[in-house]
Write a protein that holds these residues in place. Structure first.
Motif, PDB file in Angstrom:
ATOM      1  N   GLU A 565       0.819  -1.210   0.000  1.00  0.00           N
ATOM      2  CA  GLU A 565       0.000   0.000   0.000  1.00  0.00           C
ATOM      3  C   GLU A 565       0.853   1.260   0.000  1.00  0.00           C
ATOM      4  OE1 GLU A 565      -3.196   0.008  -0.325  1.00  0.00           O
ATOM      5  OE2 GLU A 565      -3.414  -2.170  -0.200  1.00  0.00           O
ATOM      6  N   ALA A 566       2.174   1.098   0.048  1.00  0.00           N
ATOM      7  CA  ALA A 566       3.063   2.264   0.037  1.00  0.00           C
ATOM      8  C   ALA A 566       3.511   2.542  -1.398  1.00  0.00           C
ATOM      9  CB  ALA A 566       4.242   2.025   0.958  1.00  0.00           C
ATOM     10  N   VAL A 567       2.576   2.975  -2.271  1.00  0.00           N
ATOM     11  CA  VAL A 567       2.819   3.233  -3.699  1.00  0.00           C
ATOM     12  C   VAL A 567       2.231   4.595  -4.044  1.00  0.00           C
ATOM     13  CG1 VAL A 567       2.459   2.403  -6.053  1.00  0.00           C
ATOM     14  CG2 VAL A 567       2.728   0.759  -4.160  1.00  0.00           C
ATOM     15  N   ASP A 568       2.985   5.410  -4.878  1.00  0.00           N
ATOM     16  CA  ASP A 568       2.441   6.717  -5.246  1.00  0.00           C
ATOM     17  C   ASP A 568       1.460   6.586  -6.394  1.00  0.00           C
ATOM     18  OD1 ASP A 568       3.988   6.256  -7.458  1.00  0.00           O
ATOM     19  OD2 ASP A 568       5.473   7.803  -7.015  1.00  0.00           O
ATOM     20  N   GLU A 569       0.983   7.740  -6.895  1.00  0.00           N
ATOM     21  CA  GLU A 569      -0.056   7.718  -7.930  1.00  0.00           C
ATOM     22  C   GLU A 569       0.450   7.204  -9.257  1.00  0.00           C
ATOM     23  OE1 GLU A 569       1.816  11.822  -7.825  1.00  0.00           O
ATOM     24  OE2 GLU A 569       1.149  10.255  -6.432  1.00  0.00           O
ATOM     25  N   HIS A 570       1.769   7.154  -9.434  1.00  0.00           N
ATOM     26  CA  HIS A 570       2.335   6.630 -10.670  1.00  0.00           C
ATOM     27  C   HIS A 570       2.678   5.149 -10.555  1.00  0.00           C
ATOM     28  CE1 HIS A 570       2.493  10.751 -12.056  1.00  0.00           C
ATOM     29  NE2 HIS A 570       3.281  11.090 -11.016  1.00  0.00           N
ATOM     30  N   GLY A 571       2.334   4.560  -9.420  1.00  0.00           N
ATOM     31  CA  GLY A 571       2.630   3.137  -9.227  1.00  0.00           C
ATOM     32  C   GLY A 571       4.036   2.866  -8.778  1.00  0.00           C
ATOM     33  N   LYS A 572       4.738   3.898  -8.343  1.00  0.00           N
ATOM     34  CA  LYS A 572       6.122   3.741  -7.901  1.00  0.00           C
ATOM     35  C   LYS A 572       6.160   3.433  -6.402  1.00  0.00           C
ATOM     36  CE  LYS A 572      10.561   6.142  -7.850  1.00  0.00           C
ATOM     37  NZ  LYS A 572      11.265   7.409  -8.145  1.00  0.00           N
ATOM     38  N   GLN A 573       6.991   2.424  -6.018  1.00  0.00           N
ATOM     39  CA  GLN A 573       7.106   2.024  -4.608  1.00  0.00           C
ATOM     40  C   GLN A 573       7.762   3.133  -3.797  1.00  0.00           C
ATOM     41  OE1 GLN A 573       6.054  -1.130  -3.395  1.00  0.00           O
ATOM     42  NE2 GLN A 573       6.284  -0.084  -1.427  1.00  0.00           N
ATOM     43  N   LEU A 574       7.132   3.457  -2.655  1.00  0.00           N
ATOM     44  CA  LEU A 574       7.652   4.489  -1.769  1.00  0.00           C
ATOM     45  C   LEU A 574       8.472   3.849  -0.640  1.00  0.00           C
ATOM     46  CD1 LEU A 574       4.503   6.778  -1.390  1.00  0.00           C
ATOM     47  CD2 LEU A 574       6.508   7.183  -2.833  1.00  0.00           C
ATOM     48  N   THR A 575       9.496   4.568  -0.208  1.00  0.00           N
ATOM     49  CA  THR A 575      10.291   4.132   0.943  1.00  0.00           C
ATOM     50  C   THR A 575       9.861   4.951   2.154  1.00  0.00           C
ATOM     51  OG1 THR A 575      12.159   3.550  -0.453  1.00  0.00           O
ATOM     52  CG2 THR A 575      12.599   3.882   1.905  1.00  0.00           C
ATOM     53  N   LEU A 576       9.332   4.257   3.185  1.00  0.00           N
ATOM     54  CA  LEU A 576       8.872   4.932   4.395  1.00  0.00           C
ATOM     55  C   LEU A 576       9.966   4.845   5.457  1.00  0.00           C
ATOM     56  CD1 LEU A 576       5.188   3.649   4.564  1.00  0.00           C
ATOM     57  CD2 LEU A 576       6.056   5.752   3.548  1.00  0.00           C
ATOM     58  N   ASN A 577      10.445   5.979   5.908  1.00  0.00           N
ATOM     59  CA  ASN A 577      11.481   6.044   6.937  1.00  0.00           C
ATOM     60  C   ASN A 577      10.876   6.519   8.255  1.00  0.00           C
ATOM     61  OD1 ASN A 577      13.612   5.354   5.122  1.00  0.00           O
ATOM     62  ND2 ASN A 577      13.539   7.459   4.324  1.00  0.00           N
ATOM     63  N   VAL A 578      11.501   6.101   9.370  1.00  0.00           N
ATOM     64  CA  VAL A 578      11.030   6.500  10.692  1.00  0.00           C
ATOM     65  C   VAL A 578      11.063   8.020  10.798  1.00  0.00           C
ATOM     66  CG1 VAL A 578      11.466   6.366  13.173  1.00  0.00           C
ATOM     67  CG2 VAL A 578      11.797   4.340  11.741  1.00  0.00           C
ATOM     68  N   GLY A 579       9.965   8.578  11.207  1.00  0.00           N
ATOM     69  CA  GLY A 579       9.860  10.025  11.355  1.00  0.00           C
ATOM     70  C   GLY A 579       9.162  10.697  10.191  1.00  0.00           C
ATOM     71  N   ASP A 580       9.017   9.981   9.036  1.00  0.00           N
ATOM     72  CA  ASP A 580       8.316  10.578   7.880  1.00  0.00           C
ATOM     73  C   ASP A 580       6.842  10.751   8.195  1.00  0.00           C
ATOM     74  OD1 ASP A 580      10.693  10.507   6.623  1.00  0.00           O
ATOM     75  OD2 ASP A 580      10.231   8.815   5.282  1.00  0.00           O
ATOM     76  N   GLU A 581       6.267  11.819   7.669  1.00  0.00           N
ATOM     77  CA  GLU A 581       4.834  12.075   7.817  1.00  0.00           C
ATOM     78  C   GLU A 581       4.177  12.022   6.443  1.00  0.00           C
ATOM     79  OE1 GLU A 581       4.047  15.649   9.917  1.00  0.00           O
ATOM     80  OE2 GLU A 581       4.891  14.920  11.827  1.00  0.00           O
ATOM     81  N   HIS A 582       3.062  11.355   6.357  1.00  0.00           N
ATOM     82  CA  HIS A 582       2.305  11.197   5.101  1.00  0.00           C
ATOM     83  C   HIS A 582       0.821  11.244   5.418  1.00  0.00           C
ATOM     84  CE1 HIS A 582       5.828   9.947   2.686  1.00  0.00           C
ATOM     85  NE2 HIS A 582       6.226   9.302   3.807  1.00  0.00           N
ATOM     86  N   ASP A 583       0.055  11.417   4.336  1.00  0.00           N
ATOM     87  CA  ASP A 583      -1.392  11.235   4.424  1.00  0.00           C
ATOM     88  C   ASP A 583      -1.692   9.782   4.122  1.00  0.00           C
ATOM     89  OD1 ASP A 583      -1.957  13.822   5.090  1.00  0.00           O
ATOM     90  OD2 ASP A 583      -2.108  14.493   2.994  1.00  0.00           O
TER      91      ASP A 583
END
Length: 666
Positions: A565-583
């Motif tokens: 589920e950590a994929v952007d609108e272009h289908g690219k895999q996102l890297t989630l790091n400790v401390g990052d904030e996202h919607d």
């Protein structure tokens, strides 16, 4: 040490006469003649000798003596002086001959005690010089002089001392008198009585009329460790060695004891059989039992045959020297080994223990011993029960039974169970007290807020003392709604006073469950009440794993964003790091398991659908405007309108994206 009767000896012991009889040897007669000669040097009577001549002789014999003030100075010639000097020389020679004769022949002479010094007893033996008895011959075993001033004693002259006087021996005089009797006692093996006076290297010194040596190996039948205990006691001994030249006497007590023991042993063996009852004397104690003298023969009374109950050591029942009755359990005639029993003389008390000790009965007993797991209580001779540590008090805080009872205490108990086959009785003490757990449910109903002290911390929780003997457990999972606590010490300290909520009471198991986090609202309940699936919320990455990231979406509330589920609108895999904030978008909620599923990809898909809707709205507005191409434009507009009125396809979306890109290029 057990006293042994010596009446079975075949020879009657004798007490040697140590009072010396007056003896008049030739030396004594010669001494008397010498003394007469000293008073009359010429050997002839002269009762009417002139006074002047007497003074002349006195002056010749004592030239340094001052003359009397009233006497005229004597007149003498050379002949008188020569006669007086010759008389003095004869007197000295006679005394020397008499002393030499006494020393050579070791004649026994009689003297009178003049005084006692710190080294000698001074004796008047009739010579010009006095006799000296060494002090060790004068004192008895208590250190008290044997003689008083004025007493008559018999001695033997040994030698003339350089300092003056004659060394005389009281012991030699005794030895002369008793030697014949000692030889007779040695030849006939007749026991003699003596007094133990001192301990010497290798044994004891015994006074049997003269001092004799008793080797340590000859004191008892078995080796003796403490020879000092015999000092001052009268014993019977046998003379086994004499040396008149050296004056040595060796004696034995062991021989007499062995003969007596063998005599008694024959009598015992003649009546010994299994099942017979004997009276014996306890001779020795070991960890495994007691050795009993049955009359010249020792038997073993094993500790298991002493009592129907449990003994920790034989001394709990008997002591050395005790006279007890025993029963012969087994007798090996060849090896002459005897096994004895004491408890077999009484019935087994366990046979009717169930009838005499019914379950639930209250009984009084004496604490015999205390162990880590409880206390053994003697109810009667041979019957004892165990009060287990768990049956002593309702409290769980007792560290050791010794905190409640000690050996010798009288305690009241309740019979819990009786097992005659295993010879066991279970006892209880706490049953005589009120059970605080029985009223605990009414006293602390569920939901009650209590205050207590942290008594102990463990890996799984904290024990809170709410009253004496009552502890409640706060499980680690009930410490906080929001924090992941690995050990209670992270939030609590031992001895700290805290408040908690009663979660449940189990009186039968003596359990009280408490909670601390229940004092605050449940953040999970609040979160599930305020959010639904599809809500977009802001979150902060707390920690990551291979399968995804844990995200804090509210204080104390975490959700999981799976890696898929950590994929952007272009289908690219996102890297989630400790401390990052996202919607994140909530895609799953499970209130029972307190789980929330999050997604970034779902937010991109939602944005794409919104763009499609905007495109559709713009296309509709274009078609509704007048067409410049006439009938052909109408036809196209009609077709487009027809197309827009239907569902949007993926092809429509791609065309829209392409057109949007072309407009951007222009």
């Amino acid at each position: 040490m057990a006293e042994i009767d010596h009446n079975l000896s075949t020879h009657e012991s004798i007490a040697l006469n140590t009072t010396l009889e007056p003896t008049v040897p030739e030396a004594t007669a010669q001494q008397t003649a010498t003394q007469d000669l000293s008073s009359n040097p010429t050997g002839t009577p002269h009762p009417a000798e002139p006074v002047a001549e007497t003074h002349e002789l006195h002056a010749a014999a004592n030239p340094d003596a001052p003359a009397a003030a009233h006497a005229p100075e004597p007149e003498y010639d050379d002949q008188d002086f020569a006669r007086a000097l010759a008389s003095f020389d004869k007197e000295q020679a006679a005394e020397k001959d008499a002393a030499q004769s006494l020393t050579t022949e070791e004649a026994v002479i009689t003297g009178t005690v003049v005084k006692i010094t710190d080294k000698h007893a001074v004796i008047d033996i009739g010579l010009k010089s006095e006799g000296l008895i060494p002090l060790d011959q004068v004192l008895d075993h208590t250190g008290t002089p044997k003689f008083n001033i004025g007493d008559t004693v018999e001695v033997v002259v040994e030698r003339e001392e350089a300092e003056g006087g004659y060394l005389v021996s009281y012991e030699k005089a005794l030895r002369h008198k008793v030697w014949d009797k000692l030889e007779e006692a040695s030849n006939t093996k007749t026991p003699v009585k003596g007094m133990v006076v001192s301990r010497v290297k290798g044994g004891l010194t015994v006074d049997i009329g003269i001092k004799a040596f008793l080797p340590g190996s000859q004191v008892e039948v078995r080796p003796v460790r403490n020879l000092d205990a015999y000092i001052g006691t009268e014993i019977e001994v046998r003379v086994i060695k004499l040396n008149k030249k050296r004056g040595n006497v060796v004696i034995s007590r062991k021989e007499i004891l062995e003969e007596e023991q063998n005599a008694r042993k024959e009598v015992t063996l003649s009546t010994l059989e299994e099942g017979a009852v004997f009276t014996g004397v306890v001779k020795n104690l070991t960890d495994y039992g007691a050795f009993v003298d049955m009359g010249g023969l020792d038997g073993l009374l094993h500790i298991t045959d002493m009592s129907w109950g449990r003994l920790t050591h034989p001394r709990d029942l008997v002591n050395v020297g005790d006279e007890i009755q025993v029963k012969v359990l087994k007798f090996d005639k060849e090896k002459q080994r005897v096994s004895l029993g004491f408890k077999q003389l009484t019935p087994d008390p366990w046979l009717d223990a169930i009838e005499r000790y019914p379950v639930g009965a209250q009984v009084k007993g004496r604490v015999l011993s205390v162990t880590d797991y409880g206390a053994f209580v003697e109810l009667e001779q041979g019957i004892e029960g165990l009060v287990h540590v768990s049956e002593m008090t309702w409290s769980k805080r007792m560290k050791h039974p010794s905190k409640m009872v000690k050996p010798g205490d009288e305690v009241d108990t309740i019979i819990l169970s009786v097992n005659p086959n295993d010879r066991r009785i279970s006892l209880g003490m706490k049953q005589l007290q009120d059970n605080p757990w029985e009223q605990l449910e009414n006293k602390y109903p569920e939901g009650t807020i209590i205050e207590g002290r942290v008594r102990n911390l463990t890996d799984f929780g904290a024990f809170i003392e709410i009253e004496d003997g009552i502890d409640g457990l706060v499980h680690v999972s009930n410490l906080s709604w929001t924090k992941r606590i690995k050990h209670p010490s992270e939030v609590l300290k031992k001895g700290e006073k805290i408040k908690a909520v009663v979660l449940g009471v189990e009186p039968e198991n003596r359990r009280l469950s408490l909670g601390i986090k229940q004092l605050q609202p449940d953040v999970w309940e609040t979160f599930f009440a305020q959010h639904r699936v599809g809500d977009v919320i802001k979150g902060k990455v707390l920690r990551t794993a291979q399968f995804g990231a844990f995200v804090e979406i509210a204080e104390g509330v975490e959700g999981l964003c799976h890696v898929s589920e950590a994929v952007d609108e272009h289908g690219k895999q996102l890297t989630l790091n400790v401390g990052d904030e996202h919607d994140f978008k909530i895609v799953k909620m499970n209130q029972e398991e307190k789980k929330v599923g999050l997604s970034i990809k779902a937010i991109g898909e939602e944005a794409t659908r919104a763009e499609v809707e905007n495109y559709k709205e713009r296309e509709s507005s274009r078609e509704s405007a007048p067409s410049s191409k006439g009938s052909k434009g109408k036809g196209q507009g009609s077709g487009s309108s027809s197309s827009n009125s239907g569902s949007t396809t993926l092809g429509d979306l791609l065309k829209w994206k392409q057109a949007e890109n072309e407009d951007g290029d222009n």
